[in-house]
Scaffold this motif. Structure first.
Motif, PDB file in Angstrom:
ATOM      1  N   TYR A  58       4.840  -1.509  -9.350  1.00 26.41           N
ATOM      2  CA  TYR A  58       4.144  -2.599  -8.576  1.00 26.41           C
ATOM      3  C   TYR A  58       2.730  -2.634  -9.399  1.00 26.41           C
ATOM      4  CZ  TYR A  58       7.367  -1.752  -4.677  1.00 26.41           C
ATOM      5  OH  TYR A  58       8.702  -1.733  -4.176  1.00 26.41           O
ATOM      6  N   LEU A  59       2.265  -1.641  -9.758  1.00 24.21           N
ATOM      7  CA  LEU A  59       0.692  -1.419 -10.400  1.00 24.21           C
ATOM      8  C   LEU A  59       0.754  -1.350 -11.753  1.00 24.21           C
ATOM      9  CD1 LEU A  59      -0.579   0.623  -7.542  1.00 24.21           C
ATOM     10  CD2 LEU A  59      -1.182  -1.596  -8.059  1.00 24.21           C
TER      11      LEU A  59
ATOM     12  N   ILE B 270       1.743   1.353 -13.448  1.00 29.84           N
ATOM     13  CA  ILE B 270       1.383   3.131 -13.809  1.00 29.84           C
ATOM     14  C   ILE B 270       2.521   3.949 -13.930  1.00 29.84           C
ATOM     15  CG2 ILE B 270      -0.138   4.896 -12.984  1.00 29.84           C
ATOM     16  CD1 ILE B 270      -1.623   2.947 -11.094  1.00 29.84           C
TER      17      ILE B 270
ATOM     18  N   VAL C  93       9.525   1.797  -7.591  1.00 27.53           N
ATOM     19  CA  VAL C  93       9.121   3.137  -7.862  1.00 27.53           C
ATOM     20  C   VAL C  93      10.427   3.869  -8.691  1.00 27.53           C
ATOM     21  CG1 VAL C  93       7.999   5.121  -7.373  1.00 27.53           C
ATOM     22  CG2 VAL C  93       7.391   3.211  -6.137  1.00 27.53           C
TER      23      VAL C  93
ATOM     24  N   ASP D  37       5.600   3.633 -11.436  1.00 26.74           N
ATOM     25  CA  ASP D  37       5.054   2.683 -10.672  1.00 26.74           C
ATOM     26  C   ASP D  37       5.230   1.089 -11.008  1.00 26.74           C
ATOM     27  OD1 ASP D  37       3.724   1.021  -8.666  1.00 26.74           O
ATOM     28  OD2 ASP D  37       2.265   2.656  -7.962  1.00 26.74           O
TER      29      ASP D  37
END
Lengths: 149, 754
Positions: free
Chosen positions: B747-748, B750, B661, B745
């Motif tokens: 990880y996702l 976004i 992040v 983000d």
């Protein structure tokens, strides 16, 4: 069956059929609503949902944990006024951690398998709405309250 | 059919009535067999089996993968990524026990009889007028029931292959409706094989036969050059024979096939002679008769026995010249990648470096106008040549990474389909070496203090530019580059931990991981500096362990192990090259630009004729399809839009390309000035990370890129530095503005704005 059991059955039916609910939050910036995927526990006492921590809803519910969630069976047709059921769940919400998170994650992913990556991402918070009261609305204006605790 | 469709149908029960459940290939084989042609025995795993496997969670996840972003907005790298992730979903989903038992019962006897070919047979794939050959997978020489079931799953997954996704619209691919059938067929280990066209694709009165020694996989995938005969269509008279070099053949080996040297005595012999050639041509004519239209037939000869492996209508190419064909042409086999690597590493890169150095040695300012123009011509020609080499050799070589990724995922079934990247990163790239040198300069700057050592620093900076700079010494470009680098060094030197962070990725495991980031998920959000948010590259022991597991999973034999190691080595070379090749080409381009600038300084016109040509692979889906829905007009009707309303992006979605992040202020890069202004801890937002931009990467807290893909430059660098990264964000540089607070983000995938 008494009113309580009838209501519980209706609720169970609704919560097992529906996947999405509208989460209502509020904070200093005012009210806010968002669509979330949820999963209910078997005893209907808890609704679990997920969000990434950078979202507005997460900021709001961290500041003010009392929220409402609306779940309903409408299909956007005239008949909805008679046939649709809607329930509003009210209670405090808290982020799950440790074992509780793992357990809730399993339940959530079982309900929404395509959200596995989302639910297990380190940036995603799993949240539990511990329901104090359900307000069930049927046939347009028939309202039943179910106090869970 | 009212009765439920069986999961597996024997060849004898395949006819037009079950066409939607068995696919075009199976139907064609059954028809040929009925017409009396020799077709290897087969069974069909019907679409009902696919349905039983996919319906439910898997289908929902495919939908999720494909609906996340409009396919028309996807670059080919992103399409490959999507296909890889879907393939992993198929691999990670076990066959339900009842389905497995049913398939085992039906396919067991065939498995017992010997090795098989497991081939795709998608309904609609080979329908008349639309032939989409090669979009789906087939596997040759599969042994044993378990392996067959495994490969059936892989063929199912190939319904969503990158190639198929490119033709998604034409194929009508729809996760809710599309199905795949699979042909499981006895393998015929022919000594001679090939393809026959009953009508020459370009000449109505001619026919064409191609043949190779060994199996025809070598011919089909382009690794073995075939002998080629052009015949008169009606009489079968041979008009031309093009003999091939005949050095290699494809033969069954282990679990699969291998390219092996052709035995010497067979090299001098064409695979087909007189009678056999005419039998093959006759076979194609017969198939044409059966299907009432010109056919493209795959055949093989075992001894004197001629088998038909496949027949499909001939479609003329050319109509699809929209970049997709070019993309599909990038797929390379292991063997051809080995050759490509040699050519790139041993020939092209040294030659590029030498040429750039030779150009750099020419004192442009001292040339007279005529000499300068000649020099410009020379550089333009050289640059054009290298752009061609880049397109022809360098871009396809990136396929090594894909091939390895697929092999790794097949062998280890990791949860993260990009786990394999850990085995590739950490190999020293030019840009990481450059950034390490930059960190060294910053250290020097810090040590020297404000007023001392300016001269020594200037010398070091010049040495740095000589080694890593893109612009030639003495050019205006070099002046700009020096100013930019000096500014970056100042920033690195003044940032408390940034100096060590810049070298963290190089030293890898020794980089300190702050206690706060080990605390648990989401900690990155609270971290204040980019340096503390940066994760070190994966520790070396884990990487060694992964490598060991990968090699172990590759198979028992030395041969398999060696091949697996070779593939990893190739992929590492491909990974490194994705970074380095840009830098090499940029050096040549800088020399061309220097000559152009010298022309400009003298007030000489060049009229754009010498402008450097960009390397560009056409976007596979760049052209809007005629049937593509047009953007809806304002739904509320004209005049109804509220005055004063302002729309603003709040959350943007791309692909997660580097986990973590990042929180910081956006710096949108649209000019070199933006790079010079880059502050430590900002988020780098750009269209695409260019080699000349990578030096600000160690300063940044995260990367957002419009260009998509897990294996593109930006994603590679982000992984190297352990930076959160989201790629493939449509409109990133327009929707995000310098100064916007951002959360990346990684990880996702976004990006939250504000």
């Amino acid at each position: 069956m008494d009113e309580r059991d009838v209501t519980l059955d209706l609720l169970r039916e609704l919560l097992s059929r529906q996947r999405l609910g509208v989460l209502a939050t509020h904070g200093e910036s005012g009210p806010y609503a968002s669509l979330v995927a949820f999963a209910a526990t078997d005893d209907l006492g808890r609704l679990t949902f997920a969000t990434t921590r950078a979202t507005r809803k997460f900021q709001l519910l961290t500041a003010e944990p009392r929220v409402a969630m609306l779940i309903d069976s409408r299909s956007d047709a005239d008949l909805d006024f008679h046939r649709a059921t809607a329930v509003t769940a009210v209670g405090p919400v808290a982020e799950l951690e440790g074992e509780a998170r793992d357990e809730a994650c399993v339940r959530f992913v079982a309900r929404h398998p395509h959200l596995t990556d989302f639910a297990t991402a380190p940036t995603t918070a799993l949240l539990a709405l511990d329901v104090e009261t359900y307000y069930l609305v049927r046939r347009f204006q028939t309202v039943t309250e179910l106090h869970m605790r | 059919m009212n009765a439920p469709v069986p999961l597996v149908l024997p060849a004898a029960e395949v006819d037009a009535r079950v066409a939607p459940y068995v696919g075009g290939k199976a139907l064609a084989l059954a028809k040929l067999s009925r017409a009396g042609l020799a077709v290897p025995p087969f069974s069909v795993v019907t679409t009902a089996a696919y349905e039983a496997f996919v319906d439910g969670p898997l289908q929902a996840r495919i939908l999720f993968e494909l609906e996340r972003k409009d396919v028309a907005d996807m670059r080919w790298e992103e399409i490959w990524d999507a296909a890889l992730r879907i393939r992993n979903l198929f691999l990670a989903t076990p066959l339900p026990a009842t389905l497995r038992d049913a398939l085992a019962a039906a396919l067991g006897p065939r498995a017992d009889e010997g090795p098989v070919v497991v081939r795709s047979s998608a309904p609609g794939e080979d329908s008349a007028g639309a032939s989409f050959a090669g979009l789906h997978e087939s596997y040759v020489n599969v042994r044993g029931l378990d392996a067959i079931l495994e490969h059936v799953r892989l063929v199912w997954a190939s319904l969503w292959s990158d190639a198929a996704l490119l033709y998604r619209r034409e194929l009508g691919l729809d996760p809710l409706r599309s199905r795949m059938a699979v042909v499981v067929q006895e393998i015929i280990a022919g000594e001679r094989s090939g393809v026959a066209f009953s009508r020459h694709p370009e000449r109505d009165d001619q026919a064409l036969v191609e043949a190779v020694h060994g199996l025809n996989q070598g011919l089909v995938d382009g690794t073995v050059e075939p002998d080629r005969w052009v015949l008169e269509r009606d009489s079968g008279v041979v008009l031309e024979h093009h003999a091939a070099a005949r050095e290699e053949m494809v033969a069954p080996a282990g679990a699969g096939v291998r390219l092996v040297p052709l035995p010497r005595r067979r090299r001098s012999r064409p695979p087909l002679t007189g009678d056999d050639l005419h039998r093959v041509h006759g076979l194609a004519r017969e198939a044409e008769g059966s299907f009432a239209g010109p056919q493209d037939v795959e055949w093989t000869l075992r001894g004197e026995e001629l088998f038909t492996l496949q027949s499909r209508p001939i479609t003329t190419g050319g109509a699809e010249d929209d970049g997709r064909a070019a993309y599909l042409g990038l797929r390379r086999s292991y063997d051809s990648l080995v050759v490509l690597r040699r050519r790139i590493e041993e020939e092209a890169l040294p030659a590029m470096a030498a040429e750039a150095a030779a150009f750099a040695a020419v004192p442009l300012a001292e040339l007279d106008d005529g000499g300068l123009l000649a020099e410009l011509e020379r550089r333009k020609q050289a640059h054009d040549g290298w752009v061609d080499v880049y397109t022809r050799d360098f871009i396809p070589f990136a396929h090594a990474v894909r091939l390895f990724g697929q092999a790794y995922n097949d062998a280890l079934r990791p949860d993260d389909p990009y786990e394999f990247v850990a085995l590739l990163s950490g190999t020293p790239m030019l840009s990481t070496r450059r950034n390490a040198a930059l960190a060294g300069l910053a250290h020097l700057r810090r040590e020297a203090g404000d007023d001392a050592g300016d001269e020594a620093f200037a010398l070091e900076l010049e040495a740095f530019l000589d080694e890593f700079g893109l612009e030639p010494p003495g050019s205006p470009g070099r002046e700009r580059e020096r100013a930019t680098m000096a500014a970056v060094v100042e920033r690195l030197a003044s940032a408390p931990a940034a100096g060590s962070a810049a070298s963290a990725a190089v030293t890898g495991p020794t980089a300190d991981r702050p206690a706060t980031s080990a605390a648990g998920p989401g900690d990155g959000v609270e971290d204040a500096t980019a340096a503390s948010r940066r994760r070190p590259a994966m520790p070396a022991p884990d990487r060694d362990d992964l490598e060991r597991r990968y090699l172990q999973a590759a198979g028992g034999g030395d041969d398999e192990r060696e091949r697996a190691a070779g593939l990893l080595d190739l992929a590492r070379a491909g990974w490194r090259l994705r970074d380095d090749d840009n830098a090499y080409l940029d050096r040549i381009e800088a020399q061309l630009t220097a000559a152009l600038e010298e022309m400009g300084r003298r007030g000489l016109e060049t009229g754009g004729r010498f402008a450097p040509r960009a390397v560009a692979l056409p976007s596979p889906l760049g052209r809007p399809h005629p049937a593509a829905p047009q953007p809806a007009a304002d739904a509320a009707g004209p005049g109804a839009s509220p005055s004063g309303a302002v729309a603003k992006a709040r959350q943007l979605v791309g692909q997660p390309a580097g986990p973590g992040v990042g929180v910081g202020i956006a710096r949108v890069i649209s000019s070199p000035d933006d790079l010079r202004a880059f502050e430590e801890g900002e988020i780098l937002v750009c269209d695409a990370i260019e080699p000349g931009m990578t030096f600000v990467v160690p300063l940044s807290a995260g990367i957002v890129e419009r260009r998509g893909g897990m294996l593109i430059h930006g994603a590679i660098i982000a992984r190297e530095y352990g930076l959160p990264c989201v790629t493939g964000v449509p409109g990133a540089t327009e929707l995000i503005h310098t100064g916007d607070p951002l959360t990346v983000d990684g990880y996702l995938g976004i990006v939250v704005v504000g």
